[in-house]
Design a protein around this motif. Structure first.
Motif, PDB file in Angstrom:
ATOM      1  N   ILE A 132      -2.010  -5.030   0.419  1.00  0.00           N
ATOM      2  CA  ILE A 132      -2.835  -6.238   0.285  1.00  0.00           C
ATOM      3  C   ILE A 132      -4.303  -5.894   0.508  1.00  0.00           C
ATOM      4  O   ILE A 132      -5.190  -6.292  -0.265  1.00  0.00           O
ATOM      5  N   ASN A 133      -4.599  -5.164   1.573  1.00  0.00           N
ATOM      6  CA  ASN A 133      -5.981  -4.787   1.856  1.00  0.00           C
ATOM      7  C   ASN A 133      -6.566  -3.931   0.740  1.00  0.00           C
ATOM      8  O   ASN A 133      -7.737  -4.073   0.369  1.00  0.00           O
ATOM      9  N   HIS A 134      -5.770  -3.032   0.214  1.00  0.00           N
ATOM     10  CA  HIS A 134      -6.232  -2.180  -0.886  1.00  0.00           C
ATOM     11  C   HIS A 134      -6.593  -3.022  -2.109  1.00  0.00           C
ATOM     12  O   HIS A 134      -7.631  -2.820  -2.741  1.00  0.00           O
ATOM     13  N   LEU A 135      -5.734  -3.990  -2.446  1.00  0.00           N
ATOM     14  CA  LEU A 135      -6.006  -4.838  -3.600  1.00  0.00           C
ATOM     15  C   LEU A 135      -7.220  -5.726  -3.368  1.00  0.00           C
ATOM     16  O   LEU A 135      -8.011  -5.968  -4.287  1.00  0.00           O
ATOM     17  N   LEU A 136      -7.390  -6.215  -2.145  1.00  0.00           N
ATOM     18  CA  LEU A 136      -8.572  -7.016  -1.823  1.00  0.00           C
ATOM     19  C   LEU A 136      -9.850  -6.193  -1.988  1.00  0.00           C
ATOM     20  O   LEU A 136     -10.856  -6.672  -2.512  1.00  0.00           O
ATOM     21  N   THR A 137      -9.808  -4.958  -1.543  1.00  0.00           N
ATOM     22  CA  THR A 137     -10.980  -4.092  -1.641  1.00  0.00           C
ATOM     23  C   THR A 137     -11.348  -3.822  -3.091  1.00  0.00           C
ATOM     24  O   THR A 137     -12.509  -3.639  -3.426  1.00  0.00           O
ATOM     25  N   ARG A 163      -1.816   3.008  -2.195  1.00  0.00           N
ATOM     26  CA  ARG A 163      -2.934   2.965  -3.140  1.00  0.00           C
ATOM     27  C   ARG A 163      -2.420   2.780  -4.559  1.00  0.00           C
ATOM     28  O   ARG A 163      -2.530   3.653  -5.417  1.00  0.00           O
ATOM     29  N   LEU A 164      -1.895   1.622  -4.803  1.00  0.00           N
ATOM     30  CA  LEU A 164      -1.422   1.264  -6.125  1.00  0.00           C
ATOM     31  C   LEU A 164      -2.615   0.981  -7.031  1.00  0.00           C
ATOM     32  O   LEU A 164      -3.544   0.281  -6.626  1.00  0.00           O
ATOM     33  N   PRO A 165      -2.641   1.501  -8.249  1.00  0.00           N
ATOM     34  CA  PRO A 165      -3.758   1.185  -9.139  1.00  0.00           C
ATOM     35  C   PRO A 165      -3.886  -0.330  -9.336  1.00  0.00           C
ATOM     36  O   PRO A 165      -2.930  -0.981  -9.768  1.00  0.00           O
ATOM     37  N   PRO A 166      -5.022  -0.921  -9.018  1.00  0.00           N
ATOM     38  CA  PRO A 166      -5.166  -2.377  -9.135  1.00  0.00           C
ATOM     39  C   PRO A 166      -4.904  -2.897 -10.538  1.00  0.00           C
ATOM     40  O   PRO A 166      -4.476  -4.039 -10.713  1.00  0.00           O
ATOM     41  N   GLU A 167      -5.137  -2.058 -11.561  1.00  0.00           N
ATOM     42  CA  GLU A 167      -4.923  -2.538 -12.929  1.00  0.00           C
ATOM     43  C   GLU A 167      -3.456  -2.824 -13.216  1.00  0.00           C
ATOM     44  O   GLU A 167      -3.142  -3.501 -14.197  1.00  0.00           O
ATOM     45  N   LEU A 168      -2.551  -2.335 -12.382  1.00  0.00           N
ATOM     46  CA  LEU A 168      -1.143  -2.687 -12.551  1.00  0.00           C
ATOM     47  C   LEU A 168      -0.861  -4.112 -12.093  1.00  0.00           C
ATOM     48  O   LEU A 168       0.143  -4.708 -12.466  1.00  0.00           O
ATOM     49  N   VAL A 169      -1.749  -4.657 -11.281  1.00  0.00           N
ATOM     50  CA  VAL A 169      -1.592  -6.029 -10.779  1.00  0.00           C
ATOM     51  C   VAL A 169      -2.569  -6.959 -11.472  1.00  0.00           C
ATOM     52  O   VAL A 169      -2.200  -8.026 -11.948  1.00  0.00           O
ATOM     53  N   PHE A 170      -3.821  -6.557 -11.541  1.00  0.00           N
ATOM     54  CA  PHE A 170      -4.881  -7.410 -12.095  1.00  0.00           C
ATOM     55  C   PHE A 170      -5.281  -6.889 -13.469  1.00  0.00           C
ATOM     56  O   PHE A 170      -6.209  -6.111 -13.605  1.00  0.00           O
ATOM     57  N   TRP A 171      -4.564  -7.300 -14.491  1.00  0.00           N
ATOM     58  CA  TRP A 171      -4.976  -6.927 -15.833  1.00  0.00           C
ATOM     59  C   TRP A 171      -4.633  -8.058 -16.779  1.00  0.00           C
ATOM     60  O   TRP A 171      -3.755  -8.851 -16.512  1.00  0.00           O
ATOM     61  N   ARG A 172      -5.390  -8.116 -17.870  1.00  0.00           N
ATOM     62  CA  ARG A 172      -5.219  -9.199 -18.829  1.00  0.00           C
ATOM     63  C   ARG A 172      -4.744  -8.624 -20.152  1.00  0.00           C
ATOM     64  O   ARG A 172      -5.043  -7.494 -20.504  1.00  0.00           O
ATOM     65  N   SER A 173      -4.046  -9.456 -20.893  1.00  0.00           N
ATOM     66  CA  SER A 173      -3.555  -9.018 -22.196  1.00  0.00           C
ATOM     67  C   SER A 173      -4.668  -8.965 -23.238  1.00  0.00           C
ATOM     68  O   SER A 173      -4.482  -8.379 -24.299  1.00  0.00           O
ATOM     69  N   ASP A 174      -5.818  -9.565 -22.946  1.00  0.00           N
ATOM     70  CA  ASP A 174      -6.902  -9.569 -23.924  1.00  0.00           C
ATOM     71  C   ASP A 174      -7.995  -8.581 -23.574  1.00  0.00           C
ATOM     72  O   ASP A 174      -9.105  -8.653 -24.071  1.00  0.00           O
ATOM     73  N   ALA A 175      -7.690  -7.624 -22.689  1.00  0.00           N
ATOM     74  CA  ALA A 175      -8.678  -6.618 -22.315  1.00  0.00           C
ATOM     75  C   ALA A 175      -7.989  -5.267 -22.196  1.00  0.00           C
ATOM     76  O   ALA A 175      -6.846  -5.180 -21.766  1.00  0.00           O
ATOM     77  N   PRO A 176      -8.680  -4.176 -22.582  1.00  0.00           N
ATOM     78  CA  PRO A 176      -8.053  -2.857 -22.497  1.00  0.00           C
ATOM     79  C   PRO A 176      -7.869  -2.422 -21.050  1.00  0.00           C
ATOM     80  O   PRO A 176      -8.584  -2.855 -20.153  1.00  0.00           O
ATOM     81  N   VAL A 177      -6.884  -1.561 -20.838  1.00  0.00           N
ATOM     82  CA  VAL A 177      -6.658  -0.981 -19.515  1.00  0.00           C
ATOM     83  C   VAL A 177      -7.412   0.331 -19.447  1.00  0.00           C
ATOM     84  O   VAL A 177      -7.180   1.233 -20.242  1.00  0.00           O
TER      85      VAL A 177
END
Length: 315
Positions: free
Chosen positions: A25-30, A191-205
């Motif tokens: 949680i802290n990692h994702l918040l950061t 240290r999970l890559p945040p893009e695995l949680v916070f990503w959109r289908s209309d934007a590239p990863v």
């Protein structure tokens, strides 16, 4: 344009005591990078968020310096979540729910399916952390059943503390705990890559870490042996055949999300969450067409073959 409220994605984070949920949680918040988050914590103790992230505290609610909020799940689960979405939903981009270490995430998944909540939010993923520095084999009775449920419910499993892994722990997990098609990612210090949680289908990863990521020792998806693939088509897709194709994809493809244009001009948001392919109306997009994003284990994913299969379904 349809003025229905936007459905907010919810990620449920589970795992036994000490597996690293709060660290994640802290990692994702950061690494929220301006996203407006709500973190709901269902645990026995006080909220345990890093002090440098906290700007203000009230009873059961913490305001964080990056614009996020964090609150305890007080009282009945469904009403707590609904209250948050009603009061703050228009100011949120994503919700994280941290389960107690001794709770079954299936309960939260079930609650998110209530009609009163389905209009406002949807399950994005269930993530269960497993501590590689501890053996699970000694667990018996109700505890063993709980751990099995936490693992079975997961959209993917985060094998945390890889730098402290017990000898033979991977073989133990594979033999006694993991389902054959389990989607697994190893991390150190959650240290999970945040893009695995916070990503959109209309934007590239993006696979390239930013300068801020480097400062915080951010692990990118490429460093975990993962890669992404995007598919775009301006016309319609055969919805039934697309669903069949996506349902049959191997477990090495960890993440599927996107917007699909159907022949009747409807657009659907599509994703794989909690092991199931889900769709919902997507009335807020001005640009017609289909865009899908996939994230998977690089060595086991044949992206060109997937692209050919998808092209065959275009109209």
């Amino acid at each position: 344009m349809n003025s229905s409220p936007v459905s907010i994605g919810v990620t449920v984070i589970a795992g036994f005591l000490g597996s690293g949920k709060t660290t994640l949680i802290n990692h994702l918040l950061t690494h929220a990078d301006g996203r407006r988050l709500a973190i709901m914590v269902n645990d026995f103790g006080a909220l345990n968020i890093d002090r440098e992230l906290i700007s203000e505290e009230e009873e059961g609610l913490i305001s964080l310096s990056n614009g996020c909020v964090c609150c305890n799940l007080q009282g009945e689960l469904a009403s707590s979540i609904e209250g948050l979405l009603i009061n703050r939903g228009e100011r949120l981009d994503h919700v994280l729910i941290e389960c107690s270490g001794v709770s079954d995430p299936a309960r939260v998944v079930s609650v998110l399916g209530y009609p009163s909540l389905r209009r406002r939010c949807h399950l994005d993923a269930v993530m269960t952390l497993i501590d590689l520095s501890r053996s699970l084999n000694s667990s018996q009775g109700e505890l063993r059943a709980l751990l099995q449920s936490q693992i079975a419910c997961a959209d993917w499993l985060i094998l945390n503390k890889a730098d402290q892994a017990l000898p033979g722990i991977h073989a133990e997990l594979k033999e006694n705990w993991l389902l054959p098609n389990a989607r697994v990612i190893e991390t150190e210090q959650a240290r999970l890559p945040p893009e695995l949680v916070f990503w959109r289908s209309d934007a590239p990863v993006s696979l390239e870490p930013s300068a801020k990521d480097a400062i915080h020792h951010h692990t990118g998806i490429a460093e975990l042996g993962l890669s992404s693939h995007s598919f775009e088509h301006r016309g319609a897709m055969d919805g039934a055949k697309l669903s069949k194709l996506l349902q049959g994809l191997p477990g090495a493809i960890l993440r599927i999300k996107g917007v699909v244009q159907l022949e009747d001009e409807r657009q659907l948001e599509l994703q794989r969450a909690a092991g199931q392919l889900e769709t919902r109306p997507f009335p807020h997009r001005d640009t017609p067409g289909t865009r899908l994003v996939f994230i998977g284990q690089t060595a086991e994913c044949d992206w060109p073959a997937l692209d050919r299969d998808l092209q065959a379904l275009t109209r």
